[in-house]
Design a protein around this motif. Structure first.
Motif, PDB file in Angstrom:
ATOM      1  N   UNK A 107      42.609  75.884  20.987  1.00 34.45           N
ATOM      2  CA  UNK A 107      43.912  75.330  20.629  1.00 34.45           C
ATOM      3  C   UNK A 107      44.141  74.054  21.438  1.00 34.45           C
ATOM      4  N   UNK A 108      44.771  73.077  20.803  1.00 35.04           N
ATOM      5  CA  UNK A 108      45.015  71.800  21.460  1.00 35.04           C
ATOM      6  C   UNK A 108      46.288  71.875  22.286  1.00 35.04           C
ATOM      7  N   UNK A 109      46.172  71.547  23.561  1.00 35.31           N
ATOM      8  CA  UNK A 109      47.308  71.500  24.484  1.00 35.31           C
ATOM      9  C   UNK A 109      47.509  70.048  24.902  1.00 35.31           C
ATOM     10  N   UNK A 110      48.725  69.539  24.680  1.00 35.76           N
ATOM     11  CA  UNK A 110      49.048  68.155  25.018  1.00 35.76           C
ATOM     12  C   UNK A 110      49.625  68.118  26.425  1.00 35.76           C
ATOM     13  N   UNK A 111      49.056  67.252  27.258  1.00 33.63           N
ATOM     14  CA  UNK A 111      49.462  67.148  28.665  1.00 33.63           C
ATOM     15  C   UNK A 111      49.939  65.725  28.932  1.00 33.63           C
ATOM     16  N   UNK A 112      51.197  65.597  29.344  1.00 36.21           N
ATOM     17  CA  UNK A 112      51.716  64.280  29.720  1.00 36.21           C
ATOM     18  C   UNK A 112      51.043  63.819  31.012  1.00 36.21           C
ATOM     19  N   UNK A 113      50.555  62.579  30.999  1.00 34.81           N
ATOM     20  CA  UNK A 113      49.818  62.064  32.158  1.00 34.81           C
ATOM     21  C   UNK A 113      50.298  60.645  32.462  1.00 34.81           C
ATOM     22  N   UNK A 114      51.229  60.482  33.388  1.00 33.70           N
ATOM     23  CA  UNK A 114      51.668  59.133  33.767  1.00 33.70           C
ATOM     24  C   UNK A 114      50.492  58.313  34.281  1.00 33.70           C
ATOM     25  N   UNK A 115      50.488  57.035  33.906  1.00 32.95           N
ATOM     26  CA  UNK A 115      49.361  56.159  34.258  1.00 32.95           C
ATOM     27  C   UNK A 115      49.896  54.829  34.783  1.00 32.95           C
ATOM     28  N   UNK A 116      50.672  54.849  35.875  1.00 35.85           N
ATOM     29  CA  UNK A 116      51.314  53.612  36.352  1.00 35.85           C
ATOM     30  C   UNK A 116      50.323  52.548  36.765  1.00 35.85           C
ATOM     31  N   UNK A 117      49.172  52.941  37.293  1.00 33.96           N
ATOM     32  CA  UNK A 117      48.164  51.967  37.727  1.00 33.96           C
ATOM     33  C   UNK A 117      47.212  51.574  36.605  1.00 33.96           C
ATOM     34  N   UNK A 118      47.374  52.197  35.425  1.00 30.64           N
ATOM     35  CA  UNK A 118      46.528  51.932  34.259  1.00 30.64           C
ATOM     36  C   UNK A 118      45.041  52.141  34.565  1.00 30.64           C
ATOM     37  N   UNK A 119      44.776  53.161  35.385  1.00 23.78           N
ATOM     38  CA  UNK A 119      43.384  53.524  35.655  1.00 23.78           C
ATOM     39  C   UNK A 119      42.771  54.284  34.483  1.00 23.78           C
ATOM     40  N   UNK A 120      43.604  55.054  33.792  1.00 26.45           N
ATOM     41  CA  UNK A 120      43.103  55.872  32.690  1.00 26.45           C
ATOM     42  C   UNK A 120      42.980  55.040  31.427  1.00 26.45           C
ATOM     43  N   UNK A 121      41.809  55.089  30.808  1.00 26.67           N
ATOM     44  CA  UNK A 121      41.558  54.374  29.563  1.00 26.67           C
ATOM     45  C   UNK A 121      41.517  55.376  28.406  1.00 26.67           C
ATOM     46  N   UNK A 122      41.923  54.944  27.215  1.00 31.49           N
ATOM     47  CA  UNK A 122      41.822  55.841  26.051  1.00 31.49           C
ATOM     48  C   UNK A 122      40.386  56.297  25.819  1.00 31.49           C
ATOM     49  N   UNK A 123      40.240  57.601  25.565  1.00 32.61           N
ATOM     50  CA  UNK A 123      38.924  58.146  25.271  1.00 32.61           C
ATOM     51  C   UNK A 123      38.196  58.731  26.454  1.00 32.61           C
ATOM     52  N   UNK A 124      38.721  58.582  27.671  1.00 33.75           N
ATOM     53  CA  UNK A 124      38.053  59.154  28.844  1.00 33.75           C
ATOM     54  C   UNK A 124      38.034  60.680  28.750  1.00 33.75           C
ATOM     55  N   UNK A 125      36.941  61.286  29.213  1.00 26.73           N
ATOM     56  CA  UNK A 125      36.824  62.741  29.239  1.00 26.73           C
ATOM     57  C   UNK A 125      37.497  63.277  30.493  1.00 26.73           C
ATOM     58  N   UNK A 126      38.389  64.244  30.317  1.00 23.19           N
ATOM     59  CA  UNK A 126      39.153  64.813  31.427  1.00 23.19           C
ATOM     60  C   UNK A 126      38.773  66.276  31.632  1.00 23.19           C
ATOM     61  N   UNK A 127      38.548  66.631  32.900  1.00 18.94           N
ATOM     62  CA  UNK A 127      38.339  68.031  33.283  1.00 18.94           C
ATOM     63  C   UNK A 127      39.677  68.561  33.783  1.00 18.94           C
TER      64      UNK A 127
END
Length: 392
Positions: free
Chosen positions: A259-279
């Motif tokens: 099941x898909x769980x949506x997690x809000x993830x603030x990115x103030x420093x813009x380190x996270x790029x779209x498509x990155x794999x998250x553990x």
């Protein structure tokens, strides 16, 4: 002679090995208890999953008309504003369609003028009894038909103007261009579906993780739970998030249901790029209190261990009073030897277990026992393979 020499050397080596083994095994062994101190810990139960970082708002910009891309004004990573012109299609064909629709409107209006004049004349004759009922009905019908033709011609002209406006591609939101799927001079066809020209993300400082949680764990996940996750690009950084949505639509892959769980993830420093794999690690429960290592609950001393430590055997509960549920026992190392203590356990993460009753902070619980050879003089264990220093 050589064979006899080799045999003799082999026998000497074998005897030396036997002597070493006997010497090592004959040494006295000391029993050592491995312990852990009872102290305050934060014990958490978690659910792990993997997912992908995505923008919260992402829009695919397409076109509703077919044509050739004439101009492109933005590129990858371009910052755009709502209403900004992104690209233009070739308008020659669309302009011709507008001209044709305008000409048809003029023709329909001319026919309407003639039908109106014919109707006026016939009506005067009909009112003076000089025209038949059939003639009057014919001109009435012709006038109504002409009015309908004019309305259709106006609608066709408006549609041609709308199609012409579709040749200019505008940004529907403020954001950044993630993808440009076309090049200048490329032909796009909108016959059956709307082709995607650009993909625009609204705000890369607000990201979300779309995590796939196994069906065995989804029952523990709740809205608002705290989440930590890592990405390969920043192996030393841990990012925080919050569960914001649990989607009920399952995904089945090779008979595995997630099941898909949506997690809000603030990115103030813009380190996270779209498509990155998250553990992802979702904290389902978290409690703080006195804790012991889970291994201590499984320790059971033998009679030899109790004799060595001057401890007393564990008391045997009376029938019907055996510890049940979360009532368990551990062994403490005290100045008088091993002491058994009944404890009431709580939340466990597999490494630590919370204890609500039976222990105090600073108590020493026995985890395991190991046997070690007693050290020789000087505190070092004698090794028969090493040469001894000369006597003085």
């Amino acid at each position: 002679m050589k064979k006899k020499t080799l045999i003799a050397l082999s026998l000497i080596a074998l005897v030396a090995v036997v002597v070493v083994i006997i010497a090592m095994g004959s040494g006295k062994k000391e029993m050592r208890f491995n312990t852990a101190v009872v102290q305050k810990e934060v014990v958490q139960t978690v659910v792990t999953a993997t997912g992908y970082v995505q923008p919260v708002d992402k829009v695919d910009v397409g076109t509703q008309v077919s044509g050739v891309i004439e101009k492109i004004y933005v590129d990858f990573n371009s910052q755009v504003k709502k209403g900004q012109l992104l690209a233009e299609l070739d308008k020659s064909t669309l302009n011709e369609m507008v001209a044709q629709a305008g000409a048809k409107l003029l023709s329909a209006e001319s026919d309407l003028t003639y039908a109106q004049q014919n109707y006026d004349r016939t009506k005067q004759l009909f009112d003076s009894k000089a025209a038949t009922q059939t003639a009057y009905e014919q001109v009435t019908n012709a006038l109504a038909q002409s009015k309908t033709n004019v309305a259709n011609a106006k609608a066709n002209l408006q549609q041609a103007d709308v199609n012409l406006s579709y040749a200019d591609i505008y940004s529907p939101i403020n954001g950044v261009v993630l993808n440009r799927a076309v090049d200048q001079g490329q032909t796009v066809a909108a016959s059956f579906n709307t082709p995607t020209l650009f993909t625009i993300a609204n705000d890369l400082k607000k990201m979300q993780v779309e995590a796939d949680v196994d069906e065995a764990d989804i029952g523990q996940v709740r809205l608002g739970q705290k989440v930590t996750f890592t990405v390969d690009s920043y192996s030393d950084d841990t990012f925080d998030g919050t569960v914001s949505q649990i989607r009920l639509q399952p995904t089945v892959t090779n008979n595995v249901v997630t099941y898909t769980v949506i997690i809000e993830a603030p990115n103030p420093d813009e380190k996270l790029f779209p498509g990155m794999t998250a553990s992802v690690t979702i904290v389902t429960r978290s409690e703080e209190g006195l804790a012991i290592t889970a291994e201590a609950l499984n320790f059971r001393p033998t009679e030899e261990m109790l004799a060595h430590s001057k401890g007393k055997p564990a008391p045997v509960p009376a029938p019907g009073q055996a510890p049940t549920g979360k009532q368990r026992g551990v062994w403490l190392q005290t100045a008088l030897g091993l002491e058994h203590r009944d404890v009431k356990t709580g939340l466990s993460d597999g490494v630590h277990v919370l204890v609500s009753e039976g222990l105090n902070e600073g108590d020493t619980v026995v985890v395991s026992v190991s046997l070690e050879r007693k050290a020789g003089k000087g505190g070092a264990t004698a090794n028969p393979l090493m040469p001894r220093p000369p006597r003085r």
